[in-house]
Design an enzyme around this catalytic site. Structure first.
Site, PDB file in Angstrom:
ATOM      1  N   HIS A  96     -12.948 -21.568 -31.807  1.00  0.00           N
ATOM      2  CA  HIS A  96     -11.870 -22.553 -31.896  1.00  0.00           C
ATOM      3  C   HIS A  96     -11.932 -23.353 -33.193  1.00  0.00           C
ATOM      4  CE1 HIS A  96     -10.340 -22.692 -27.501  1.00  0.00           C
ATOM      5  NE2 HIS A  96     -10.787 -21.487 -27.817  1.00  0.00           N
ATOM      6  N   HIS A 259     -14.201 -12.298 -24.553  1.00  0.00           N
ATOM      7  CA  HIS A 259     -14.166 -12.464 -23.102  1.00  0.00           C
ATOM      8  C   HIS A 259     -15.225 -11.631 -22.395  1.00  0.00           C
ATOM      9  CE1 HIS A 259      -9.790 -14.167 -23.116  1.00  0.00           C
ATOM     10  NE2 HIS A 259     -10.663 -14.910 -23.767  1.00  0.00           N
TER      11      HIS A 259
END
Length: 727
Positions: A96, A259
């Site tokens: 992020h 993920h």
């Protein structure tokens, strides 16, 4: 009076929290020159001679990595680690931090460590990343100035991957911290979190933005605007990641690889149980936001995105289980305990059940997000996903390279990378330039080459225009562009409209001089890139002599030429200027006020307000205008470096009248007495007499006692721009 009063009201001190913006409230469209004054040296606590590159070289790099690894494995009571390991949290933090990058303007990204500041630190997509940085504080405290927050956050993501069994391809340091929020980055028009006013009628994200909603890093994991539309999510993924500069293969690798680790957190409704974000949190929370009042507020009761669950049965181990499980099962649409749309595996096998992150012996079915299912159901994404599923080593390699690109895209050319783990391989997105394998020119060569250049058919105006055209492609946001590499002679730059003026003629002359010089038998050579700068410097020196001064323009060799094969045409197309106020250029279809675009260009060139002023004023009298127009050429001595631009702009014997020429605001200056047309200018030209702050600068440089000062300041600013990409 029983109650004592201080004699003031809170209104008397609103300036302390409004950041001095009261003037902008009165005149919201006035130029914001604060953009050119960010990270003022008075704000930075380092000593004036502090050099981060030197400090980083003193770092015990591998001891630092070991300390990060130890921190990841030591769960803290105040914020318990999922599965006893903070690795997935650190990967999310690094992702992020870097994932805000967008290729159109090069802004966002990890460089600067802006995740620590508003608004990014308070985005809903960054919930609980404040905890990740607090977990790293003991490491930052220990290593101090030797490692920036910007570098530490990315390195922590790398170490996390490695500690969970993944082999990265390396790490490059060199990101220097900022000390205040970035005010030059446009994050979108919305005024509420997760609002969406950024899409066109055709559904495309407008402008440079890459994220689909305000406060997100890229896409909404629940689907477009929170609706579980898988194919709509696929469309968002391709556009959003594409505007981050990622290919389809890189996009799939990043989603599937990321993920593989960790879980989502949605124990309860965030709108009901989460307190305000860090920038709005009460003072006693000490910068930590999103205080959770549900249950214990942590561990099994954690609320982050509102989604709940993990993707794989091995959430702290690298393997191929994300893709295996994605394609193995059918998926039911359900809502999480927090009310967020997600997908749950239908009748999962026992070995595919996901262990609870905090309760031993408890298991859950794996989940997928709407955006995850896009990797399976969208034909283009699915083709890549299946290839990765069938070839785990290929997937590993693709993720390693995509992760490195994600986390290093805005660091700039490879020579800026620091540390012992910089990979040897060059990547096309790094805009590679071959290493110099010849002897550089010396002072005698420089003198002789200058003489040849000035005796050629190229004028001062043409030489200055070409050097500026090459150098001004630089953008500080991601350190791309500039003269080095000589890419102005390659596609796409050679075909840009703004470069059709003067550039082809000058490049032909300089290439002939280069070939002639390089024919000599010694190992000494000169690159086209160096010649472009040298020619510009020689022209400026000649213009100074014409003004009656003897001032040297610095020149340092060391640039090399690259090749068309090492130049990504699509990627470089984003560096084409919409406008360049320094050359009085704007694309006809652009309807943004030109002075706004001038400030943005000056910011990308890392200029101060005075530097911007002297460069505009100097380039005008040198005649360095696109299409050789006379706009802003307020002098009778074109090609002589003087302060005439400012002197004549401020001359009260001239009255200015607006006209429209080819859909552009042009201003005609008439002699008040005779009514004769004297000069013509653009919005960029006249703003230096209109805006009060810029007029103060113009008045300073128009003074009789500052004629030499103007020239010296121009030379300093010129030298800065010519060397932005090698310093």
């Amino acid at each position: 009076m029983d109650k004592k009063e201080c004699g003031f009201s809170i209104d008397d001190f609103l300036y302390a929290v409004e950041g001095g913006n009261t003037i902008s409230k009165w005149w919201p469209h006035r130029l914001n020159l604060k953009i050119l004054q960010q990270n003022n040296p008075d704000l930075v606590p380092f000593d004036k001679n502090f050099n981060y590159r030197e400090e980083f070289s003193k770092l015990d790099y591998f001891e630092l990595k070991e300390d990060i690894r130890r921190i990841m494995r030591e769960s803290q009571e105040w914020w318990p680690a999922d599965y006893g390991h903070y690795g997935p949290l650190f990967i999310r933090m690094a992702w992020h931090s870097a994932g805000t990058y967008r290729i159109i303007d090069g802004k966002g990204g990890a460089n600067g460590g802006n995740q620590r500041f508003a608004p990014v630190n308070s985005w809903p997509d960054n919930v609980n990343l404040d905890r990740a940085r607090r977990l790293l504080w003991p490491v930052k405290k220990k290593y101090g100035n030797k490692i920036s927050w910007a570098d530490l956050m990315i390195l922590a993501g790398n170490v996390a991957l490695e500690d969970m069994g993944f082999k990265t391809i390396g790490f490059g340091g060199g990101r220097e911290d900022i000390w205040e929020p970035e005010i030059d980055t446009y994050w979108g028009p919305e005024t509420e979190w997760l609002a969406d006013m950024r899409h066109s009628e055709e559904g495309k994200i407008k402008g440079p933005l890459a994220a689909v909603q305000m406060g997100l890093i890229y896409v909404n994991p629940e689907g477009p605007n929170g609706e579980p539309d898988v194919l709509g999510a696929a469309k968002d993924i391709k556009e959003s990641f594409g505007k981050m500069g990622m290919s389809i293969e890189e996009t799939v690798a990043l989603i599937a690889g990321g993920h593989t680790f960790g879980k989502c957190h949605g124990a309860a409704d965030p709108s009901k149980y989460l307190g305000p974000e860090p920038e709005a949190a009460p003072i006693e929370q000490q910068g930590l936001g999103w205080k959770n009042s549900y249950g214990t507020g942590k561990g099994k009761d954690t609320i982050t995105s509102g989604l709940e669950g993990a993707w794989t049965p091995t959430p702290i181990k690298w393997d191929n289980s994300f893709l295996r499980i994605l394609f193995k099962y059918e998926w039911n649409l359900q809502k999480s305990p927090a009310g967020a749309w997600q997908w749950v595996a239908v009748n999962p096998d026992r070995e595919d059940l996901v262990p609870d992150a905090h309760i031993p012996g408890k298991y859950h079915p794996p989940i997928m997000l709407t955006t995850d299912l896009a990797l399976k159901l969208d034909p283009e994404l699915s083709e890549v996903s299946k290839r990765f599923l069938e070839d785990p080593e290929y997937f590993r390699d693709a993720f390693a390279k995509a992760w490195f690109k994600l986390t290093h895209r805005d660091l700039g050319p490879k020579w800026r990378y620091l540390g012992p783990e910089v990979p040897e391989e060059d990547f096309i997105w790094q805009d590679p330039i071959p290493e110099i394998n010849y002897q550089l020119i010396d002072q005698d060569d420089i003198k002789n080459l200058k003489e040849k250049i000035l005796k050629s058919d190229a004028t001062v105006t043409e030489l200055v225009y070409t050097a500026w055209s090459a150098a001004s492609t630089f953008r500080k946001s991601d350190r791309r562009g500039g003269v080095n590499g000589g890419r102005i002679a390659l596609e796409p730059q050679i075909s840009w409209e703004v470069n059709k003026t003067h550039v082809p003629k000058v490049l032909k002359i300089l290439n002939e001089i280069k070939e002639d010089f390089n024919k000599q038998s010694s190992d000494k050579k000169v690159s086209l890139a160096d010649l472009i700068v040298l020619a510009g410097c020689a022209a400026v020196e000649e213009a100074i002599k014409r003004a009656g001064f003897d001032i040297q323009v610095p020149f340092r060799p060391g640039r090399n030429d690259t090749t068309q094969e090492l130049t990504d045409i699509k990627s470089f197309s984003f560096l084409e200027p919409v406008a360049d106020g320094f050359r009085n250029y704007i694309k006809p279809e652009c309807d943004i006020p030109e002075e706004y675009l001038l400030i943005d260009k000056a910011d990308q060139l890392n200029l101060t307000v005075p530097q911007m002023c002297v460069l505009v004023g100097g380039l005008r009298v040198l005649g360095a205008n696109y299409d050789s127009t006379d706009y802003g050429v307020f002098t009778d001595n074109v090609g002589t470096l003087s302060n005439d631009f400012f002197v004549n702009l401020l001359d009260m014997s001239i009255v200015w009248k607006p006209v429209r020429v080819n859909n552009r605001d042009i201003f005609e200056g008439y002699d008040r007495k005779t009514g004769d047309l004297v000069y013509r200018g653009t919005r960029v030209d006249l703003i230096f007499g209109s805006n009060s702050e810029l007029r103060a600068q113009a008045e300073f440089y128009a003074q009789d006692d500052n004629r030499e000062k103007f020239i010296r300041d121009f030379v300093e600013a010129w030298d800065k721009v010519m060397n932005l990409d090698i310093t």
